[in-house]
Design a protein around this motif. Structure first.
Motif, PDB file in Angstrom:
ATOM      1  N   ARG A 190       0.817  -1.202   0.000  1.00 53.11           N
ATOM      2  CA  ARG A 190       0.000   0.000   0.000  1.00 53.11           C
ATOM      3  C   ARG A 190       0.852   1.254   0.000  1.00 53.11           C
ATOM      4  NH1 ARG A 190      -3.632  -1.360   5.100  1.00 53.11           N
ATOM      5  NH2 ARG A 190      -1.556  -2.103   5.724  1.00 53.11           N
ATOM      6  N   TYR A 191       2.006   1.185   0.630  1.00 51.49           N
ATOM      7  CA  TYR A 191       2.935   2.311   0.649  1.00 51.49           C
ATOM      8  C   TYR A 191       3.354   2.658  -0.783  1.00 51.49           C
ATOM      9  CZ  TYR A 191       7.107   5.008   2.098  1.00 51.49           C
ATOM     10  OH  TYR A 191       8.047   5.999   2.288  1.00 51.49           O
ATOM     11  N   ILE A 192       3.706   1.626  -1.548  1.00 45.65           N
ATOM     12  CA  ILE A 192       4.134   1.818  -2.935  1.00 45.65           C
ATOM     13  C   ILE A 192       2.974   2.307  -3.794  1.00 45.65           C
ATOM     14  CG2 ILE A 192       5.064   0.629  -4.950  1.00 45.65           C
ATOM     15  CD1 ILE A 192       6.355  -1.362  -2.912  1.00 45.65           C
ATOM     16  N   ASP A 193       1.819   1.685  -3.644  1.00 49.66           N
ATOM     17  CA  ASP A 193       0.666   2.050  -4.465  1.00 49.66           C
ATOM     18  C   ASP A 193       0.227   3.485  -4.218  1.00 49.66           C
ATOM     19  OD1 ASP A 193       0.684  -0.473  -5.550  1.00 49.66           O
ATOM     20  OD2 ASP A 193      -0.894  -1.258  -4.247  1.00 49.66           O
ATOM     21  N   THR A 194       0.308   3.949  -2.979  1.00 50.00           N
ATOM     22  CA  THR A 194      -0.068   5.332  -2.657  1.00 50.00           C
ATOM     23  C   THR A 194       0.829   6.315  -3.398  1.00 50.00           C
ATOM     24  OG1 THR A 194      -0.911   4.704  -0.487  1.00 50.00           O
ATOM     25  CG2 THR A 194      -0.321   7.010  -0.793  1.00 50.00           C
ATOM     26  N   LEU A 195       2.124   6.049  -3.390  1.00 49.12           N
ATOM     27  CA  LEU A 195       3.054   6.929  -4.097  1.00 49.12           C
ATOM     28  C   LEU A 195       2.829   6.875  -5.607  1.00 49.12           C
ATOM     29  CD1 LEU A 195       6.324   6.198  -2.089  1.00 49.12           C
ATOM     30  CD2 LEU A 195       5.073   8.361  -2.132  1.00 49.12           C
TER      31      LEU A 195
END
Length: 476
Positions: A190-195
């Motif tokens: 989710r960290y990657i997808d948010t960015l």
């Protein structure tokens, strides 16, 4: 029928083991490694074939197509304009006048780059000072931000970085983000997808091509942040609260980063651009420097398993040989190869003040035990080894006499020498060397010297563990 099947499987395994042994003999970097793998693969292939598949290669294949990369980069530099090119050319001429540089010309030849003058380099001691400076630079970004770390965690510090990058994208700033897939294996998707959803160009540095596909040894250990071509940050910190000293039992965490301004930023960004090109087959849209804010001469020294030569090991050997009266080194891991061990021994024999600063606490058991063995061996040859007492020491720094110093991501171990992609900045400047000397003196004051007779007091079980651990030196 079952016995026949088992027999055929065993024969097949031995044939594959023989083939793998031939591969090891042809491609292992050292004769010792080739012999060890070959004997194990021929005699017990059912035990060693799978480990060899994942750990056997020491050469990273197909990293960058130099012709295509240089052609694309030349086009990008022409688009940057003549003014920026004149700045870099002037920086080369300025650096050539620095008297300390003649001792490091071999490093220029090793990495195919020149020292550049007109830079300003500042030490950033420990985590909070480092990330405060990084976040301040990102907040001031107008064109682009480059971010690359070995470890990125979705904790308080990781989310602080995420917010800073989201704010930058919201202002129309381009953001290029690389993280190592193995080092950041626990990073929340989710960290990657948010960015990515916000417009950050984020990718994992991964072993994605056939010849490297199964290799787990290769890591991109670089830590780089660069903003608008005007300032860059490199050093030992990753993105995680432990680097702020917020995680026992390793706290307080001792580490060092540097802030670079001036023409040397272009060398840092080129290193990132090569990694980015490997992953994406595109170049990031970066800018050349337009000013020379200082008087320091710098050379960015990238190294990695794709190099034709063992760049990192040779860099340390050259730095040690260049020392006339002092070479001080700081590293969390001390598992040097034979070339660096010999260079340290010869420096001590010719009267150079050779000091090595290592931690007194382990973060990896096997590496710590192997480091202890090599520390005792170094002490026997006249090298002064100190153990840092307050907490875990993670900084990678070296001081050469009174006029040169280097800071970056490379440890004094075989993993950094041969398996990791690393980046150091060598600075020929009495002023910067004085800053590094003051920093290291303060660290030595909080360290204990390893006595020459300490090994004799070590219990036999501990000695056995240390000797066993050193056998894993090629992958530590």
């Amino acid at each position: 029928m079952n016995l026949l099947s088992v027999g055929l499987e065993l024969v097949s395994l031995h044939v594959l083991g023989f083939i793998a042994a031939c591969h090891a003999i042809m491609h292992a970097r050292t004769s010792q490694g080739a012999i060890a793998w070959a004997v194990a693969l021929v005699s017990v292939p059912y035990v060693t074939l799978v480990p060899y598949l994942f750990l056997g290669s020491s050469r990273f294949a197909g990293y960058v197509d130099e012709h295509r990369f240089n052609r694309a980069r030349a086009q990008a530099r022409r688009a940057a304009g003549d003014a920026a090119m004149r700045i870099v050319a002037a920086a080369r001429r300025y650096a050539a006048q620095e008297p300390a540089l003649h001792r490091f010309l071999a490093v220029e030849g090793l990495v195919g780059r020149h020292f550049l003058g007109g830079n300003r380099v500042a030490l950033l001691k420990d985590g909070r000072a480092t990330f405060d400076a990084i976040f301040q630079a990102i907040a001031a970004a107008r064109h682009y931000v480059i971010v690359q770390f070995f470890i990125v965690r979705n904790d308080d510090l990781g989310r602080e970085l995420q917010r800073a990058l989201l704010d930058a994208v919201g202002r129309g700033v381009g953001v290029y983000f690389l993280y190592d897939r193995i080092g950041s294996h626990a990073l929340d998707r989710r960290y990657i997808d948010t960015l990515r959803a916000a417009g950050v160009q984020i990718h994992a540095f991964a072993i994605r091509r056939f010849r490297n596909r199964f290799q787990l040894n290769f890591r991109n250990h670089r830590k780089i942040v660069s903003v608008d071509g005007q300032c860059a940050f490199i050093g030992g910190h990753n993105v995680g609260v432990e680097y702020l000293g917020a995680r026992a039992p390793l706290s307080p965490w001792r580490d060092t980063h540097i802030r670079i301004e001036g023409p040397a930023v272009v060398q840092v960004e080129r290193t990132f651009s090569e990694d980015w090109y490997w992953v994406t087959q595109r170049l990031p849209d970066v800018r050349e420097p337009v000013s020379t804010p200082g008087d320091m001469c710098c050379l960015a020294v990238p190294s990695g398993p794709a190099d034709a030569q063992e760049t990192c090991s040779l860099f340390f050997v050259q730095a040690i040989h260049a020392a006339r009266h002092r070479i001080w080194l700081s590293s969390p891991y001390f598992v040097p190869d034979s070339a660096v061990r010999a260079a340290l021994r010869l420096a001590a024999l010719r009267g150079v003040d050779v000091r090595v600063l290592i931690p007194c606490r382990p973060d990896h058991f096997t590496v710590f035990q192997a480091s202890a063995y090599h520390a005792y061996e170094a002490v026997r040859t006249g090298v002064k080894v100190y153990r840092y007492q307050p907490g875990f020491l993670h900084q990678k720094a070296l001081l050469i006499d009174d006029d040169a110093a280097a800071v970056g991501s490379a440890n004094l171990d075989n993993r950094s020498f041969r398996l990791n992609f690393e980046l150091m900045l060598l600075v020929a400047s009495p002023a910067f060397a004085a800053d590094v000397e003051a920093m290291l003196r303060a660290d030595f004051e909080q360290a204990e010297l390893v006595p020459a007779d300490e090994y004799e007091q070590v219990s036999m079980p501990r000695r056995i563990v240390m000797h066993y651990a050193r056998l894993f030196a090629p992958i530590l």
